[in-house]
Design an enzyme around this catalytic site. Structure first.
Site, PDB file in Angstrom:
ATOM      1  N   CYS A 260       0.819  -1.202  -0.061  1.00  0.00           N
ATOM      2  CA  CYS A 260      -0.089  -0.128  -0.034  1.00  0.00           C
ATOM      3  C   CYS A 260       0.702   1.284   0.151  1.00  0.00           C
ATOM      4  O   CYS A 260       0.897   1.980  -0.962  1.00  0.00           O
ATOM      5  CB  CYS A 260      -0.994  -0.192   1.203  1.00  0.00           C
ATOM      6  SG  CYS A 260      -2.002  -1.431   1.306  1.00  0.00           S
TER       7      CYS A 260
HETATM    8  N1  NAD Z   1      -2.710  -5.911   1.982  1.00  0.00           N
HETATM    9  C1  NAD Z   1      -3.249  -5.178   2.573  1.00  0.00           C
HETATM   10  O1  NAD Z   1      -3.138  -4.916   3.698  1.00  0.00           O
HETATM   11  C2  NAD Z   1      -4.245  -3.904   2.113  1.00  0.00           C
HETATM   12  C3  NAD Z   1      -4.755  -3.057   2.724  1.00  0.00           C
HETATM   13  C4  NAD Z   1      -5.845  -2.318   2.140  1.00  0.00           C
HETATM   14  C5  NAD Z   1      -6.152  -2.065   0.879  1.00  0.00           C
HETATM   15  N2  NAD Z   1      -5.268  -3.269   0.184  1.00  0.00           N
HETATM   16  C6  NAD Z   1      -5.624  -2.984  -1.456  1.00  0.00           C
HETATM   17  O2  NAD Z   1      -6.692  -4.190  -1.521  1.00  0.00           O
HETATM   18  C7  NAD Z   1      -6.420  -4.777  -3.195  1.00  0.00           C
HETATM   19  C8  NAD Z   1      -6.077  -6.139  -2.761  1.00  0.00           C
HETATM   20  O3  NAD Z   1      -4.729  -6.540  -2.262  1.00  0.00           O
HETATM   21  P1  NAD Z   1      -4.235  -7.839  -1.395  1.00  0.00           P
HETATM   22  O4  NAD Z   1      -3.190  -7.450  -0.570  1.00  0.00           O
HETATM   23  O5  NAD Z   1      -5.510  -8.457  -1.094  1.00  0.00           O
HETATM   24  O6  NAD Z   1      -3.590  -8.463  -2.761  1.00  0.00           O
HETATM   25  P2  NAD Z   1      -3.091 -10.041  -2.900  1.00  0.00           P
HETATM   26  O7  NAD Z   1      -2.145 -10.027  -4.019  1.00  0.00           O
HETATM   27  O8  NAD Z   1      -2.759 -10.766  -1.647  1.00  0.00           O
HETATM   28  O9  NAD Z   1      -4.507 -10.658  -3.492  1.00  0.00           O
HETATM   29  C9  NAD Z   1      -5.128 -10.366  -4.822  1.00  0.00           C
HETATM   30  C10 NAD Z   1      -5.664 -11.593  -5.181  1.00  0.00           C
HETATM   31  O10 NAD Z   1      -6.401 -11.567  -6.442  1.00  0.00           O
HETATM   32  C11 NAD Z   1      -6.319 -12.439  -7.444  1.00  0.00           C
HETATM   33  N3  NAD Z   1      -6.433 -11.860  -8.789  1.00  0.00           N
HETATM   34  C12 NAD Z   1      -5.647 -11.306  -9.511  1.00  0.00           C
HETATM   35  N4  NAD Z   1      -6.245 -11.077 -10.549  1.00  0.00           N
HETATM   36  C13 NAD Z   1      -7.289 -11.626 -10.708  1.00  0.00           C
HETATM   37  C14 NAD Z   1      -8.404 -11.706 -11.440  1.00  0.00           C
HETATM   38  N5  NAD Z   1      -8.524 -11.184 -12.710  1.00  0.00           N
HETATM   39  N6  NAD Z   1      -9.634 -12.418 -11.207  1.00  0.00           N
HETATM   40  C15 NAD Z   1      -9.561 -12.989 -10.013  1.00  0.00           C
HETATM   41  N7  NAD Z   1      -8.713 -12.839  -9.095  1.00  0.00           N
HETATM   42  C16 NAD Z   1      -7.515 -12.157  -9.346  1.00  0.00           C
HETATM   43  C17 NAD Z   1      -4.757 -13.118  -7.206  1.00  0.00           C
HETATM   44  O11 NAD Z   1      -4.673 -14.359  -7.457  1.00  0.00           O
HETATM   45  C18 NAD Z   1      -4.572 -12.664  -5.571  1.00  0.00           C
HETATM   46  O12 NAD Z   1      -5.101 -13.901  -4.871  1.00  0.00           O
HETATM   47  C19 NAD Z   1      -5.235  -3.565  -3.557  1.00  0.00           C
HETATM   48  O13 NAD Z   1      -5.873  -2.621  -4.316  1.00  0.00           O
HETATM   49  C20 NAD Z   1      -4.577  -3.242  -2.292  1.00  0.00           C
HETATM   50  O14 NAD Z   1      -4.042  -2.038  -2.692  1.00  0.00           O
HETATM   51  C21 NAD Z   1      -4.506  -3.936   0.628  1.00  0.00           C
END
Ligand code: NAD
Length: 428
Positions: A260
């Site tokens: 992030c």
């Molecule tokens: N990790 C954090 O602490 C956090 C906190 C707040 C916001 N976010 C935001 O949340 C969002 C997701 O982050 P995350 O940490 O969960 O990411 P992550 O990489 O852990 O998970 C994303 C998932 O999406 C899947 N994916 C990718 N493309 C896809 C598609 N076309 N169809 C279906 N699934 C698909 C991947 O296989 C993966 O399992 C981002 O925008 C991030 O900025 C993350």
């Protein structure tokens, strides 16, 4: 109620479990077949998420995982939690959102609610996502289906960060979209914070992360300024935080990490240009924070120099691959930059991380994939010329480190309270 959550990562998986616990039927959708198999087998692939919680929800039928987007036809709402990284030119890459939108659109039914949770620039939901959903479904957002944005506030590794208790900001495309989204999240989240639009909700998330980035840059700068004056920044922050109003502590470190803070501010920078606006605070914070690894390596060089040693040829142990304490998340971790910089200067490097026994393949640092953590043993740790603490995991015995290491460079104040021989400890 039956819903689908797309993207079963750090954000999507806890959200699935939270809805499932509250009697909502959840279909977790992901393009990664390994994650789908794991969930259906009741196995967690995220260290701080308990396999039992997954197994329970799968066994009682409230959670199932699938790679079949056709299942969107079965649900009342779809929540999107896919990655939003930067591309090589450090510009927003919303291709994951667009691909997900295309995959959903084909199966979108009248009356369905679509909510985006991925962090992104204002306008993504009501323009970019809306366009692909409308084009693929031949339905109209706000009339035939509902559309909203609600940012995630997950804090991995923080035991107090329980999805249900964290207030959730929600913005809808229309007042009816907002009402639909409130009804959805009201099933699983205690406090909802409605705002006037998707854009206001997108901008709220960016403010939260920019606030962190700017404040971390401030303490990183003060760390260097006070350090030159022989004043310990950690002591100063701990004293300042006793002020009961108008102050919030942020802590310095070896550079920004995680999915992030190093990334999200630049989503706004990019979008702001379209409006002729400049994000000077964001750029300056980025500059200060990205210069941190250089500062840390210079301190390592100073510490070695004091022992008549050069970085070249020295054995350096990096403590902590994960970007923050007590988690296994190594995304954007500054530890990789530190390893690269040390190696490029001719040092022999190794790492220890109780949460990351072996480095998984990463997009940015593929050359470290497969490297294994050293064992935590006196004869091994004491064989390094210097130990560089980059992450302060609680599972590490810092007194043992104080006793075993030849020299320690500490970027996290992890050695506080330990008995360290004079001249052994360097702060960075
Ligand atoms: N990790 C954090 O602490 C956090 C906190 C707040 C916001 N976010 C935001 O949340 C969002 C997701 O982050 P995350 O940490 O969960 O990411 P992550 O990489 O852990 O998970 C994303 C998932 O999406 C899947 N994916 C990718 N493309 C896809 C598609 N076309 N169809 C279906 N699934 C698909 C991947 O296989 C993966 O399992 C981002 O925008 C991030 O900025 C993350």
């Amino acid at each position: 109620m039956k819903i689908a959550i797309v993207g079963l990562g750090y954000v999507g998986l806890p959200l699935c479990l939270q809805f499932a616990r509250n009697g909502v039927q959840v279909i977790g959708l992901d393009i990664d077949p390994a994650k789908v198999t794991s969930i259906n087998a009741g196995r967690s692939y995220i260290e701080h998420i308990d396999s039992n919680a997954i197994r329970e929800s799968v066994q009682n039928g409230s959670l199932t995982a699938s790679a079949d987007f056709g299942r969107v036809r079965e649900v009342e709402a779809v929540i999107i939690c896919v990655p939003t990284p930067l591309n090589k030119n450090r510009e927003p890459d919303i291709s994951y959102i667009i691909k997900t939108g295309e995959a959903i659109a084909r199966h979108l039914q009248k009356g369905t609610l679509v909510v985006l949770e991925s962090t992104t620039y204002p306008g993504t939901t009501d323009t970019d996502l809306r366009e692909v959903l409308e084009a693929g479904s031949k339905l109209k957002a706000g009339e035939d289906f509902h559309l909203a944005f609600s940012p995630e506030r997950e804090d991995p590794g923080n035991p107090d960060s329980k999805v249900a208790r964290i207030p959730k900001v929600i913005g809808g495309l229309t007042p009816a979209c907002l009402e639909k989204a409130k009804a959805l999240y009201g099933k699983a989240i205690q406090t909802l914070v409605p705002v006037s639009s998707c854009r206001a909700a997108e901008a709220t998330k960016l403010l939260e992360n920019i606030f962190r980035s700017v404040n971390i840059a401030l303490v990183n700068e003060l760390k260097m300024v006070y350090g030159a004056m022989d004043i310990d920044i950690w002591e100063v922050i701990n004293a300042a935080k006793t002020k009961p109003f108008g102050f919030m502590p942020f802590y310095p470190g070896p550079g920004l990490g995680g999915h992030c803070i190093p990334i999200d501010p630049f989503y706004l920078t990019w979008k702001a240009r379209e409006y002729g606006q400049h994000t000077r605070f964001i750029e300056l914070a980025g500059e200060v924070n990205t210069a941190m690894p250089e500062f840390v390596i210079n301190r390592v060089a100073e510490a070695l120099n004091a022992k008549q040693k050069a970085v070249k040829g020295s054995r350096v142990l990096l403590l902590g691959i994960a970007y923050k304490a007590n988690v296994d998340d190594d995304r954007e971790s500054p530890s990789y930059r530190l390893l690269d910089m040390l190696k490029n200067r001719g040092a022999h490097v190794a790492y220890y991380d109780p949460h990351v026994p072996v480095i998984r393949p990463t997009r940015e640092h593929p050359h470290w994939a497969g490297t294994k953590s050293i064992e935590w043993k006196k004869d091994i740790v004491s064989g390094f010329d210097v130990v560089l603490i980059s992450t302060a995991h609680k599972a590490v015995n810092y007194q043992e480190l104080a006793d075993w290491a030849q020299t320690i460079v500490d970027t996290r104040n992890a050695m506080v309270g330990c008995n360290v021989a004079a001249g052994k400890l360097w702060k960075a």
